[in-house]
Design an enzyme around this catalytic site. Structure first.
Site, PDB file in Angstrom:
ATOM      1  N   ASP A   1       9.897   5.676 -10.345  1.00  0.00           N
ATOM      2  CA  ASP A   1       9.503   6.351 -11.578  1.00  0.00           C
ATOM      3  C   ASP A   1      10.228   7.685 -11.757  1.00  0.00           C
ATOM      4  O   ASP A   1      10.521   8.093 -12.883  1.00  0.00           O
ATOM      5  CB  ASP A   1       7.988   6.592 -11.590  1.00  0.00           C
ATOM      6  CG  ASP A   1       7.204   5.338 -11.953  1.00  0.00           C
ATOM      7  OD1 ASP A   1       7.826   4.280 -12.123  1.00  0.00           O
ATOM      8  OD2 ASP A   1       5.968   5.425 -12.064  1.00  0.00           O
TER       9      ASP A   1
ATOM     10  N   LYS B   1      -0.782  -4.179  -3.306  1.00  0.00           N
ATOM     11  CA  LYS B   1      -2.082  -3.613  -2.929  1.00  0.00           C
ATOM     12  C   LYS B   1      -2.167  -2.190  -3.453  1.00  0.00           C
ATOM     13  O   LYS B   1      -1.580  -1.270  -2.896  1.00  0.00           O
ATOM     14  CB  LYS B   1      -2.274  -3.607  -1.420  1.00  0.00           C
ATOM     15  CG  LYS B   1      -3.630  -3.044  -1.025  1.00  0.00           C
ATOM     16  CD  LYS B   1      -3.776  -2.908   0.459  1.00  0.00           C
ATOM     17  CE  LYS B   1      -5.129  -2.297   0.778  1.00  0.00           C
ATOM     18  NZ  LYS B   1      -5.243  -0.920   0.255  1.00  0.00           N
TER      19      LYS B   1
ATOM     20  N   SER C   1       0.797  -1.213   0.000  1.00  0.00           N
ATOM     21  CA  SER C   1       0.000   0.000   0.000  1.00  0.00           C
ATOM     22  C   SER C   1       0.837   1.274   0.000  1.00  0.00           C
ATOM     23  O   SER C   1       1.509   1.577  -0.972  1.00  0.00           O
ATOM     24  CB  SER C   1      -0.951  -0.053   1.197  1.00  0.00           C
ATOM     25  OG  SER C   1      -1.888   0.969   1.129  1.00  0.00           O
TER      26      SER C   1
END
Length: 442
Positions: free
Chosen positions: A321, A335, A310
Site C-alpha cells: 500500500d 488471516k 497473519s
C-alpha cells in the site's frame, strides 16, 4: 541425503509450531472490557442468565458421568466444555492449558530450555539435521547425520517427532543422555545439559554484490531488532549502499503483531503501517512509521505465498500500500484477525480473537489474503550447461581490446552455489531487482 516421507525438520530450538494461521497481540492483555450496552439500555444492566441452557448443560454432564463407558471426572468434563466453547468461536480462539500456554510464550520469545538440535525422521529413527552453533549440542560434538537411537536409555525407534522433541526439551540445567550412532558405527552416549536456546527468526546474506536477501521465518519479540542488525550486516558485507533488497516472507506463519510493525518501520519513512478494529476499547489501535527507515530507500521485492499468514500479511500489505516494495509470489493465506492472550489465574490462558486488522488503504485481508503485484508460482529450475564455446580471447594471437581492460576467455571455474540457483521465485525477484536498479540509475 536425508530422506523423509514428509520432510519434517523440527528444531529443538523452536517451540512447537503453532498452526500456520496464528497471530496474536504483542503482549498478554488484561481481562477484556465488557462490550458496550445496546442503545436504550443502561450500561449497568446485565443480560439474564440463560437458565434453560445451563440446566441442559448440567443434565448433559450428569448423563455423561452416569452412562459413559468409562468413569469421567468433573475436571475433565469442565475443561473439555471450556475448550469446546472457545474452539467453536473461530479457528484461532482456544483455551490454553499450562503446557500449551508455556509453548505459546516460548514460541513468541524465541527462548526456551533445549539442546540446540534440528532433527528429522528417517526410516523410523530420529536423525540430526544440524546442530546449532554455540548450543549444548554443538559444544558436545554432535554432528549432522548422527542418529539419535536412545533418549535417557529409552529407544527412539517408533516414536513420533513430537514425542522425541518433548523428551529432549525441558528445564534449564537438567542433564540428558543421548545415545548416538555415527556412520553406522558403535552406539555411544553423550551427556548434555539443557540450556537457554535463543532462536533467530531472521537470516540474511548477499545474493550477489549489491543485492541483499533477508528471510523472516516467524515474528518473535526480537524480530524487529534482528532485521535492523541484518540490514547493517548487509551494508557492511557489501561495502557500500545496496542496490536492492529481497524480503522473503514465504511460509512465515505470523506471530507478534508489534514485531511486524517494527519490521515495516525499518523500510518506510512515514505513513500508516496497520490499524485494528474490534469491540473492546483496547482493540482499536493504529501503528505508523517513526521515520527511522534503515533500508536507505533502495528498491525492494517482498516474496509471499500461501503459507504467508497473519503478521506476514501485515508486512506485505503495508509495503504494498505504501508503494515501498513490489510484492511477488502467490496469494497469501488470508488471516486478518488478531488474537489476544488473556492469562487466567492458574497457569492457563484464553487465546481469543479480539479484532481484525487493516492495511493502510483500509483493506481487510481476512479470508482473502494479499494478492501479489506480480504472480510467480513455484517452479523447478533446470540448469542447462552452456556449451564450452570458444571465444575470441581464447584464440592464439588475438588482438587486445583497444579501450584497455583484461581479456575474457572461456571460464572453467564453477560459481559458488547460491539460494537463487534452485529457487525460481527468488531468482525472479532478483532479476526484477536488477531491472529496477538499472532503471533507477543505481
Amino acid at each position: 541425503m536425508l530422506h523423509l516421507s514428509r520432510l519434517t525438520s523440527l528444531a529443538l530450538t523452536i517451540a512447537l509450531v503453532i498452526g500456520a494461521p496464528l497471530a496474536f497481540a504483542a503482549q498478554p492483555a488484561p481481562a477484556a472490557a465488557p462490550a458496550p450496552a445496546p442503545a436504550g439500555t443502561a450500561a449497568t444492566t446485565k443480560a439474564p442468565l440463560p437458565l434453560e441452557e445451563l440446566r441442559t448443560f448440567a443434565e448433559v454432564m450428569d448423563r455423561i458421568k452416569a452412562a459413559y463407558v468409562e468413569p469421567v471426572d468433573d475436571k475433565t468434563l469442565l475443561e473439555n466444555a471450556i475448550k469446546g466453547m472457545l474452539s467453536n468461536l473461530d479457528p484461532h480462539s482456544a483455551y490454553l492449558g499450562p503446557e500449551d500456554f508455556a509453548e505459546l510464550q516460548e514460541s513468541t520469545s524465541g527462548e526456551f530450555g533445549g539442546l540446540g538440535i534440528e532433527v528429522g525422521a528417517e526410516d523410523g529413527f530420529i536423525k540430526v539435521v544440524s546442530p546449532i552453533d554455540d548450543t549444548p549440542a554443538s559444544k558436545a560434538g554432535i554432528q549432522a547425520g548422527d542418529f539419535i537411537v536412545k533418549i535417557n536409555g529409552a529407544p527412539t525407534r517408533g516414536q513420533t517427532m513430537t514425542e522425541a522433541v518433548d523428551k529432549m526439551r525441558g528445564k534449564i540445567g537438567q542433564k540428558i543422555t543421548l545415545t548416538l550412532v555415527r556412520d553406522g558405527g558403535t552406539p555411544f552416549d553423550v551427556v548434555l545439559t539443557r540450556a537457554i536456546i535463543q532462536v533467530k527468526s531472521v537470516k540474511a546474506q548477499l545474493l550477489e554484490s549489491g543485492y541483499g536477501y533477508i528471510r523472516i521465518t516467524q515474528f518473535q519479540v526480537k524480530t524487529g531488532e534482528e532485521v535492523s542488525k541484518a540490514l547493517a550486516k548487509l551494508r557492511k558485507d557489501n561495502g557500500k549502499k545496496l542496490n536492492g533488497i529481497i524480503l522473503d516472507l514465504r511460509n512465515n506463519p505470523g506471530g507478534v503483531l508489534q514485531a511486524a510493525v517494527e519490521v515495516v518501520d525499518h523500510f518506510i519513512t512515514k505513513g500508516l503501517i496497520v490499524y485494528t478494529k474490534g469491540r473492546i476499547a483496547n482493540s482499536e489501535l493504529r501503528f505508523s512509521a517513526t521515520g527511522k527507515d534503515e533500508s536507505e530507500a533502495v528498491p525492494m521485492v517482498a516474496l509471499i505465498n500461501g503459507g504467508s499468514a497473519s503478521a506476514s500479511e501485515i508486512v506485505a500489505g503495508a509495503l504494498q500500500d505504501q508503494k515501498r516494495a513490489v510484492v511477488m509470489g502467490t496469494t497469501s493465506f488470508g488471516k486478518g484477525s488478531v488474537q489476544t492472550v488473556l492469562p487466567l489465574n492458574n497457569d492457563r490462558a484464553l487465546k481469543i480473537t479480539t479484532a481484525l486488522y487493516y492495511t493502510p488503504n483500509g483493506r481487510s485481508i481476512q479470508a482473502q489474503g494479499i494478492v501479489p503485484d506480480i504472480e510467480v508460482r513455484k517452479a523447478k529450475i533446470t540448469n542447462e550447461q552452456d556449451g564450452e564455446y570458444f571465444k575470441e580471447a581464447d584464440l592464439q594471437g588475438h588482438l587486445g581490446n583497444g579501450n584497455g581492460g583484461a581479456d575474457k576467455p572461456t571460464s572453467s571455474s564453477k560459481a559458488k552455489a547460491m539460494p537463487q540457483d534452485d529457487d525460481y521465485q527468488l531468482a525472479q525477484a532478483l532479476s526484477l531487482l536488477k531491472g529496477l536498479s538499472i532503471t533507477s540509475g543505481r
